[in-house]
Design a protein around this motif. Structure first.
Motif, PDB file in Angstrom:
ATOM      1  N   GLY A  42       1.111 -11.033  -1.618  1.00 56.36           N
ATOM      2  CA  GLY A  42       0.378 -11.039  -3.023  1.00 56.36           C
ATOM      3  C   GLY A  42       0.405 -12.501  -3.441  1.00 56.36           C
ATOM      4  O   GLY A  42       1.577 -12.658  -4.126  1.00 56.36           O
ATOM      5  N   ALA A  43      -0.722 -12.897  -3.800  1.00 57.52           N
ATOM      6  CA  ALA A  43      -1.175 -14.062  -4.429  1.00 57.52           C
ATOM      7  C   ALA A  43      -0.085 -14.050  -6.087  1.00 57.52           C
ATOM      8  O   ALA A  43       0.149 -15.083  -6.720  1.00 57.52           O
ATOM      9  CB  ALA A  43      -2.320 -14.514  -4.488  1.00 57.52           C
ATOM     10  N   ARG A  44      -0.725 -13.178  -6.556  1.00 58.17           N
ATOM     11  CA  ARG A  44      -0.359 -12.925  -8.140  1.00 58.17           C
ATOM     12  C   ARG A  44       1.181 -11.779  -7.711  1.00 58.17           C
ATOM     13  O   ARG A  44       1.705 -11.048  -8.912  1.00 58.17           O
ATOM     14  CB  ARG A  44      -0.792 -11.570  -8.673  1.00 58.17           C
ATOM     15  CG  ARG A  44      -2.224 -11.829  -8.539  1.00 58.17           C
ATOM     16  CD  ARG A  44      -3.063 -11.481  -9.570  1.00 58.17           C
ATOM     17  NE  ARG A  44      -4.575 -11.903  -9.770  1.00 58.17           N
ATOM     18  CZ  ARG A  44      -5.907 -11.538 -10.277  1.00 58.17           C
ATOM     19  NH1 ARG A  44      -5.631 -10.499 -10.573  1.00 58.17           N
ATOM     20  NH2 ARG A  44      -6.805 -11.620  -9.820  1.00 58.17           N
TER      21      ARG A  44
ATOM     22  N   ARG B  66      -0.528 -14.204   5.268  1.00 57.84           N
ATOM     23  CA  ARG B  66      -2.615 -13.526   4.907  1.00 57.84           C
ATOM     24  C   ARG B  66      -2.298 -13.403   3.750  1.00 57.84           C
ATOM     25  O   ARG B  66      -1.352 -12.325   3.434  1.00 57.84           O
ATOM     26  CB  ARG B  66      -2.762 -12.549   6.175  1.00 57.84           C
ATOM     27  CG  ARG B  66      -4.428 -11.952   5.209  1.00 57.84           C
ATOM     28  CD  ARG B  66      -5.151 -10.900   6.229  1.00 57.84           C
ATOM     29  NE  ARG B  66      -6.196 -10.571   5.746  1.00 57.84           N
ATOM     30  CZ  ARG B  66      -7.030 -10.180   6.084  1.00 57.84           C
ATOM     31  NH1 ARG B  66      -6.509  -9.576   6.850  1.00 57.84           N
ATOM     32  NH2 ARG B  66      -8.505  -9.672   5.256  1.00 57.84           N
ATOM     33  N   LEU B  67      -2.485 -13.993   3.204  1.00 59.39           N
ATOM     34  CA  LEU B  67      -2.545 -13.692   1.374  1.00 59.39           C
ATOM     35  C   LEU B  67      -3.825 -13.139   0.856  1.00 59.39           C
ATOM     36  O   LEU B  67      -4.661 -13.443   1.179  1.00 59.39           O
ATOM     37  CB  LEU B  67      -2.608 -15.349   1.079  1.00 59.39           C
ATOM     38  CG  LEU B  67      -2.042 -15.496  -0.316  1.00 59.39           C
ATOM     39  CD1 LEU B  67      -0.887 -15.279  -0.764  1.00 59.39           C
ATOM     40  CD2 LEU B  67      -2.500 -16.550  -1.208  1.00 59.39           C
ATOM     41  N   PHE B  68      -3.622 -12.740  -0.322  1.00 61.44           N
ATOM     42  CA  PHE B  68      -4.511 -11.466  -0.759  1.00 61.44           C
ATOM     43  C   PHE B  68      -4.408 -11.462  -1.956  1.00 61.44           C
ATOM     44  O   PHE B  68      -3.436 -11.857  -2.847  1.00 61.44           O
ATOM     45  CB  PHE B  68      -4.126 -10.324  -0.702  1.00 61.44           C
ATOM     46  CG  PHE B  68      -4.161  -9.153   0.521  1.00 61.44           C
ATOM     47  CD1 PHE B  68      -5.414  -9.047   1.040  1.00 61.44           C
ATOM     48  CD2 PHE B  68      -3.329  -9.824   1.496  1.00 61.44           C
ATOM     49  CE1 PHE B  68      -5.700  -8.158   2.639  1.00 61.44           C
ATOM     50  CE2 PHE B  68      -3.204  -9.059   3.488  1.00 61.44           C
ATOM     51  CZ  PHE B  68      -4.473  -8.475   3.229  1.00 61.44           C
ATOM     52  N   SER B  69      -5.607 -12.284  -2.414  1.00 59.21           N
ATOM     53  CA  SER B  69      -5.602 -13.171  -3.680  1.00 59.21           C
ATOM     54  C   SER B  69      -5.549 -12.003  -4.715  1.00 59.21           C
ATOM     55  O   SER B  69      -4.875 -12.555  -6.022  1.00 59.21           O
ATOM     56  CB  SER B  69      -7.227 -13.952  -3.676  1.00 59.21           C
ATOM     57  OG  SER B  69      -8.214 -13.093  -3.526  1.00 59.21           O
ATOM     58  N   ASP B  70      -5.575 -11.268  -4.760  1.00 65.39           N
ATOM     59  CA  ASP B  70      -6.030 -10.279  -5.632  1.00 65.39           C
ATOM     60  C   ASP B  70      -4.901  -8.926  -5.918  1.00 65.39           C
ATOM     61  O   ASP B  70      -4.650  -7.971  -6.841  1.00 65.39           O
ATOM     62  CB  ASP B  70      -7.125  -9.388  -5.679  1.00 65.39           C
ATOM     63  CG  ASP B  70      -8.723  -9.898  -6.105  1.00 65.39           C
ATOM     64  OD1 ASP B  70      -8.817 -10.677  -6.895  1.00 65.39           O
ATOM     65  OD2 ASP B  70      -9.637  -9.692  -5.597  1.00 65.39           O
ATOM     66  N   SER B  71      -3.592  -9.324  -4.943  1.00 66.71           N
ATOM     67  CA  SER B  71      -2.988  -8.324  -4.788  1.00 66.71           C
ATOM     68  C   SER B  71      -1.555  -8.990  -5.165  1.00 66.71           C
ATOM     69  O   SER B  71      -0.516  -9.794  -5.909  1.00 66.71           O
ATOM     70  CB  SER B  71      -2.408  -8.295  -2.941  1.00 66.71           C
ATOM     71  OG  SER B  71      -3.677  -7.351  -2.487  1.00 66.71           O
ATOM     72  N   ASP B  72      -0.541  -7.845  -5.796  1.00 75.41           N
ATOM     73  CA  ASP B  72       0.871  -7.715  -6.620  1.00 75.41           C
ATOM     74  C   ASP B  72       2.206  -7.796  -5.732  1.00 75.41           C
ATOM     75  O   ASP B  72       1.092  -7.612  -4.089  1.00 75.41           O
ATOM     76  CB  ASP B  72       0.811  -7.716  -7.913  1.00 75.41           C
ATOM     77  CG  ASP B  72       0.101  -6.486  -8.851  1.00 75.41           C
ATOM     78  OD1 ASP B  72       1.148  -5.720  -7.364  1.00 75.41           O
ATOM     79  OD2 ASP B  72       0.190  -6.016  -9.319  1.00 75.41           O
TER      80      ASP B  72
END
Length: 234
Positions: free
Chosen positions: A186-188, A210-216
């Motif tokens: 997660g990017a966050r 794989r990077l998820f822009s909206d995930s923490d």
């Protein structure tokens, strides 16, 4: 899901399973995060069992034959023989833990040829997935979510003492090319910032990330999981 106790290498493990484990289909093996090893920065928990087990909730969304493999001393076993806080603090990813989890998983599978496995580890469960996979043999894949795959970089980032009794996947030899790796981040994520796993990724250049822009760290893996399962097995 069926619940049972399974013997590993010196420890008992709580296991939840669903579907026929004697199948030739691929089995998904879920490995939970660290739970609650500390109650505060200076107070060790007497029971490290997670209060909100995300990996178990992921498994509940998975229609595939699945195993949720608990760690030694978790899920009511903190007072069992051989257990001590060492095993859920400094040695949470130590050889004793890894070897017992590998033995327990093998005990659940047909001895005459285990089916293909996908180890799915959330957070610290991803560390264990990376350490277990080379020790299992057979056809194995590794999928991690928000995993602290370089435990020294993770500890240094937070100002924690390094886990002296644990194995750091970033210090291990590269995972064999026959083991597919997919690491979801997660990017966050402030608990495991993606930058802290850079050294692990450098050691394992064949691994996919794989990077998820909206995930923490916790959001939004449950929401995304049905679609990710289709990606894994589609």
């Amino acid at each position: 899901m069926a619940r049972r106790l399974v013997s590993g290498a010196g420890f008992e493990h709580v296991v939840f399973s669903r579907g026929d484990l004697r199948t030739t289909e691929r089995i998904h093996v879920y490995l939970e995060g660290d739970g609650l090893p500390w109650r505060s920065r200076h107070r060790i928990a007497s029971d490290p069992t997670p209060r909100n087990p995300l990996a178990l909730r992921l498994m509940a969304l998975d229609p595939s034959p699945s195993i949720y493999l608990g760690r030694p001393c978790y899920f009511g076993l903190a007072q069992a023989d051989g257990c001590s806080p060492w095993l859920w603090t400094d040695a949470r990813y130590g050889a004793e833990v890894v070897d017992s989890m590998v033995a327990a998983l093998k005990a659940l599978l047909p001895a005459d040829g285990p089916p293909p496995l996908t180890l799915i580890g959330y957070s610290g469960g991803g560390v264990l997935a990376a350490l277990m996979a080379p020790r299992l043999g057979g056809e194995v894949r590794v999928v991690t979510l928000a995993a602290n795959l370089d435990i020294d970089a993770w500890a240094d980032h937070h100002g924690y003492s390094r886990l002296s009794g644990s194995i750091n996947p970033a210090n291990e030899p590269p995972i064999g090319a026959s083991i597919m790796q997919l690491h979801l981040m997660g990017a966050r994520d402030r608990e495991v910032p993606p930058a802290t796993v850079a050294r692990f990724m450098a050691v394992n250049p064949g691994a996919q990330r794989r990077l998820f822009s909206d995930s923490d760290h916790r959001c939004c893996w449950l929401d995304d999981w049905p679609a990710l399962l289709l990606l894994l097995d589609g």
